[in-house]
Design an enzyme around this catalytic site. Sequence first.
Site, PDB file in Angstrom:
ATOM      1  N   LYS A 188       0.850  -1.190   0.000  1.00 56.09           N
ATOM      2  CA  LYS A 188       0.000   0.000   0.000  1.00 56.09           C
ATOM      3  C   LYS A 188       0.884   1.237   0.000  1.00 56.09           C
ATOM      4  CE  LYS A 188      -4.542   0.878   0.309  1.00 56.09           C
ATOM      5  NZ  LYS A 188      -5.630   0.155  -0.357  1.00 56.09           N
ATOM      6  N   GLY A 193     -18.844   3.935  -1.777  1.00 56.48           N
ATOM      7  CA  GLY A 193     -20.061   4.088  -0.993  1.00 56.48           C
ATOM      8  C   GLY A 193     -21.258   4.490  -1.826  1.00 56.48           C
TER       9      GLY A 193
END
Length: 345
Positions: A79, A184
């Site tokens: 990451k 979302g």
Amino acid sequence: MKLTSLDAPGYEKVVYAEDEASGLKSIIAVHSTKLGPAAGGCRMFAYPDIEAAKTDALRLARGMTYKNAAASLPLGGGKSVIIADPHKDKTPELMQAFGRFVESFDGMYTTAEDVGISVEDIEEAAKFTSYAAGLTKGEYASGDPSPVTARGVYLSCMAALKHAFGHDRIEGKTVALQGLGHVGMYLAGHLHEAGASLVVTDIDAHAVAQARQKFSARSVAPDDIHDVDADIFAPCAMGAILNANTIPRLKAKLVCGAANNQLADDAAGEALLEKGIVYAPDYVVNGGGIINVSAEILKITDQKWVDQKVEQLAVTTDKILTKAKALNASPHKVADQFVDEILAQ
């Protein structure tokens, strides 16, 4: 560009980069390459200091190891984070400098978009590295992974319903959805179309207004989302949102969302179990995005390969929750054991 190795026991390589010309301050953390080259998105956030950024990068990198393994991908975990305000500090030059930073890992790590980073930002980075994915152009370009992440979360939520409610019908259920970013908002669309009622929150007032209009959602202040009288809590923002402060306030019977590292610690997983709340392990259910990106990394053009992998996330979720119930164990521990066995092989 100045590169500094950071001490991180248990991680293969962690480097901090600082580029004075562009203003870049970034960390790339590679947790594991046991299953293959590390892959994981880049997050841009206004961290208070380097130590906070490092902590997030390490948590996220380890999570990618587990996410990629749980999705049966031949990729390791890594990451990257950029210490900057995505609304104020982002420039093409900064993203290009980040691309040079990624290139310095020589294929050990491939980046993609994440919180605070768009596909367009990654395409700027890709001008200076061959190890960027989730692009819109090129023979193997996979595009924005967000819709695929949302679909995987939705399918996993459907699989988890029967463990929380005894059936798989979401129609009429109320979902408290925290975070209306890339993923979302797509997840909200799936839930609305399936007949769920939505209560949403986000620090972006425009996103909230959009959800109210498109999905007839009700909105609450960010901190009030944990108190909503909802059947399902869907965290789709930042990590560590399930903790000693928020869990006692939850009224939901199921937690299933797209956010990474939702549990603040192991105690949070145990607290959910004690309260009778079914927890769908985050790195299992939100693997759709990296599956989509991995097709680009692995140069796979068959969309069926992606679709089948995403659908398998729901099957894996069901297996983990079934075993957790049989053992009366926290699903996050059962999921970790599932992945540890894959890594051990």
